[in-house]
Design a protein around this motif. Sequence first.
Motif, PDB file in Angstrom:
ATOM      1  N   GLU A 186       0.804  -1.220   0.000  1.00  0.00           N
ATOM      2  CA  GLU A 186       0.000   0.000   0.000  1.00  0.00           C
ATOM      3  C   GLU A 186       0.842   1.278   0.000  1.00  0.00           C
ATOM      4  N   ALA A 187       1.835   1.359   0.854  1.00  0.00           N
ATOM      5  CA  ALA A 187       2.655   2.580   0.915  1.00  0.00           C
ATOM      6  C   ALA A 187       3.352   2.832  -0.424  1.00  0.00           C
ATOM      7  N   TYR A 188       3.898   1.789  -1.042  1.00  0.00           N
ATOM      8  CA  TYR A 188       4.569   1.932  -2.335  1.00  0.00           C
ATOM      9  C   TYR A 188       3.577   2.322  -3.418  1.00  0.00           C
ATOM     10  N   ASP A 189       2.404   1.636  -3.469  1.00  0.00           N
ATOM     11  CA  ASP A 189       1.407   1.926  -4.494  1.00  0.00           C
ATOM     12  C   ASP A 189       0.867   3.347  -4.382  1.00  0.00           C
ATOM     13  N   ARG A 190       0.692   3.844  -3.163  1.00  0.00           N
ATOM     14  CA  ARG A 190       0.186   5.203  -2.959  1.00  0.00           C
ATOM     15  C   ARG A 190       1.289   6.251  -3.056  1.00  0.00           C
ATOM     16  N   GLY A 191       2.534   5.837  -2.887  1.00  0.00           N
ATOM     17  CA  GLY A 191       3.650   6.772  -2.850  1.00  0.00           C
ATOM     18  C   GLY A 191       4.482   6.779  -4.109  1.00  0.00           C
ATOM     19  N   LYS A 192       5.653   6.122  -4.046  1.00  0.00           N
ATOM     20  CA  LYS A 192       6.613   6.180  -5.158  1.00  0.00           C
ATOM     21  C   LYS A 192       6.043   5.674  -6.475  1.00  0.00           C
ATOM     22  N   LYS A 193       5.273   4.593  -6.434  1.00  0.00           N
ATOM     23  CA  LYS A 193       4.737   4.053  -7.682  1.00  0.00           C
ATOM     24  C   LYS A 193       3.766   5.049  -8.310  1.00  0.00           C
ATOM     25  N   PHE A 194       2.900   5.657  -7.485  1.00  0.00           N
ATOM     26  CA  PHE A 194       1.964   6.644  -8.014  1.00  0.00           C
ATOM     27  C   PHE A 194       2.703   7.866  -8.545  1.00  0.00           C
ATOM     28  N   GLU A 195       3.719   8.320  -7.834  1.00  0.00           N
ATOM     29  CA  GLU A 195       4.501   9.456  -8.321  1.00  0.00           C
ATOM     30  C   GLU A 195       5.101   9.146  -9.691  1.00  0.00           C
ATOM     31  N   SER A 196       5.549   7.922  -9.896  1.00  0.00           N
ATOM     32  CA  SER A 196       6.086   7.522 -11.193  1.00  0.00           C
ATOM     33  C   SER A 196       4.969   7.479 -12.237  1.00  0.00           C
ATOM     34  N   TYR A 197       3.855   6.831 -11.888  1.00  0.00           N
ATOM     35  CA  TYR A 197       2.726   6.744 -12.819  1.00  0.00           C
ATOM     36  C   TYR A 197       2.227   8.117 -13.253  1.00  0.00           C
ATOM     37  N   ARG A 198       2.278   9.099 -12.365  1.00  0.00           N
ATOM     38  CA  ARG A 198       1.773  10.438 -12.694  1.00  0.00           C
ATOM     39  C   ARG A 198       2.484  11.056 -13.887  1.00  0.00           C
ATOM     40  N   THR A 199       3.663  10.550 -14.231  1.00  0.00           N
ATOM     41  CA  THR A 199       4.403  11.110 -15.364  1.00  0.00           C
ATOM     42  C   THR A 199       3.972  10.505 -16.699  1.00  0.00           C
ATOM     43  N   ILE A 200       3.113   9.509 -16.693  1.00  0.00           N
ATOM     44  CA  ILE A 200       2.604   8.915 -17.939  1.00  0.00           C
ATOM     45  C   ILE A 200       1.597   9.893 -18.534  1.00  0.00           C
ATOM     46  N   GLN A 201       1.887  10.429 -19.699  1.00  0.00           N
ATOM     47  CA  GLN A 201       1.043  11.470 -20.286  1.00  0.00           C
ATOM     48  C   GLN A 201      -0.381  11.009 -20.559  1.00  0.00           C
ATOM     49  N   SER A 202      -0.560   9.748 -20.925  1.00  0.00           N
ATOM     50  CA  SER A 202      -1.902   9.245 -21.250  1.00  0.00           C
ATOM     51  C   SER A 202      -2.734   8.920 -20.013  1.00  0.00           C
ATOM     52  N   LEU A 203      -2.112   8.765 -18.853  1.00  0.00           N
ATOM     53  CA  LEU A 203      -2.816   8.306 -17.655  1.00  0.00           C
ATOM     54  C   LEU A 203      -3.801   9.356 -17.165  1.00  0.00           C
ATOM     55  N   ARG A 204      -5.048   8.905 -16.964  1.00  0.00           N
ATOM     56  CA  ARG A 204      -6.102   9.791 -16.469  1.00  0.00           C
ATOM     57  C   ARG A 204      -6.580   9.395 -15.078  1.00  0.00           C
ATOM     58  N   GLU A 205      -6.531   8.116 -14.757  1.00  0.00           N
ATOM     59  CA  GLU A 205      -7.012   7.657 -13.455  1.00  0.00           C
ATOM     60  C   GLU A 205      -6.127   6.551 -12.906  1.00  0.00           C
ATOM     61  N   TYR A 206      -6.029   6.536 -11.598  1.00  0.00           N
ATOM     62  CA  TYR A 206      -5.299   5.509 -10.863  1.00  0.00           C
ATOM     63  C   TYR A 206      -6.261   4.985  -9.813  1.00  0.00           C
ATOM     64  N   LEU A 207      -6.730   3.776  -9.989  1.00  0.00           N
ATOM     65  CA  LEU A 207      -7.736   3.164  -9.136  1.00  0.00           C
ATOM     66  C   LEU A 207      -7.058   2.241  -8.139  1.00  0.00           C
ATOM     67  N   LEU A 208      -7.345   2.459  -6.862  1.00  0.00           N
ATOM     68  CA  LEU A 208      -6.787   1.629  -5.807  1.00  0.00           C
ATOM     69  C   LEU A 208      -7.933   0.915  -5.112  1.00  0.00           C
ATOM     70  N   VAL A 209      -7.805  -0.399  -4.961  1.00  0.00           N
ATOM     71  CA  VAL A 209      -8.824  -1.195  -4.285  1.00  0.00           C
ATOM     72  C   VAL A 209      -8.183  -1.814  -3.065  1.00  0.00           C
ATOM     73  N   GLY A 210      -8.791  -1.580  -1.903  1.00  0.00           N
ATOM     74  CA  GLY A 210      -8.254  -2.078  -0.647  1.00  0.00           C
ATOM     75  C   GLY A 210      -8.429  -3.571  -0.489  1.00  0.00           C
ATOM     76  N   CYS A 211      -7.476  -4.196   0.133  1.00  0.00           N
ATOM     77  CA  CYS A 211      -7.476  -5.632   0.374  1.00  0.00           C
ATOM     78  C   CYS A 211      -6.879  -5.821   1.767  1.00  0.00           C
ATOM     79  N   PRO A 212      -7.508  -6.452   2.702  1.00  0.00           N
ATOM     80  CA  PRO A 212      -8.699  -7.282   2.600  1.00  0.00           C
ATOM     81  C   PRO A 212     -10.011  -6.513   2.582  1.00  0.00           C
ATOM     82  N   ARG A 213     -10.045  -5.278   3.016  1.00  0.00           N
ATOM     83  CA  ARG A 213     -11.301  -4.526   2.937  1.00  0.00           C
ATOM     84  C   ARG A 213     -11.490  -4.065   1.500  1.00  0.00           C
ATOM     85  N   VAL A 214     -12.686  -4.106   1.024  1.00  0.00           N
ATOM     86  CA  VAL A 214     -12.936  -3.694  -0.351  1.00  0.00           C
ATOM     87  C   VAL A 214     -13.469  -2.272  -0.326  1.00  0.00           C
ATOM     88  N   THR A 215     -12.572  -1.334  -0.316  1.00  0.00           N
ATOM     89  CA  THR A 215     -12.912   0.076  -0.420  1.00  0.00           C
ATOM     90  C   THR A 215     -12.078   0.615  -1.564  1.00  0.00           C
TER      91      THR A 215
END
Length: 174
Positions: A107-136
Amino acid sequence: MTEDQYLTIERAAQSKSEFHDGQMDAMAGGSPNHAFLSAKMTALLDRQVPPGCRTFSSDMRILVSATGLYTYADCGVVCGELQLSSDQRDVLLNPVLIAEVLTPSTEAYDRGKKFESYRTIQSLREYLLVGCPRVTDSVLSSSCNYGEDGSLAPDPDSARRTAGVLAKAESSGQ
C-alpha cells in the motif's frame, strides 16, 4: 543492470520483477483474496469500457518512460491505438487507467513512489486503488488532489468518474 539485460531476464522468467534505477526487484506473489479482487476488477472494467478501449491484466508490462520504471499493474485500460516500446511488443506505454489491489505490504509503495512515477505517464487519467482485505476503492487522478496533510485524497465518486474518464479518453483517441 541495463534495461536490455532486465528485459532479457524478465522475458525468460517464471515470476515477475520490476526494474528501476538499474535494480531488478522480484514482485511478491498475491494472496487468494488479492487474485480474486484483481480478476474481478479486470472483469468489471472490461464490461464498462467504451468501444475503442481495452482492459489488460497483470501480465502486461508497463514502462513509465520518464522514470524508467518497468512494472506490472493489477489491471488497466488502454483507449485507442496501443503504444508499445519494444520490438517484442510486450511493453505498454499508454495506459489511460491503472488499477492496483492494495495489500499491507504494497500500500505505501502503491500510494507513494509508484503513483509518483505513474503520474508522469502522459496518457494516464485515473489511478484506481482497491483495498485488500477490505474492499474500499478510491480513484486518484494523475493530476491528483492532495489532502491538507499532504496525503493523496480519494475520490468518493470513483465509479462515476472512472466511467466518464474512460468515455472521454476513448472519444479523444487516447
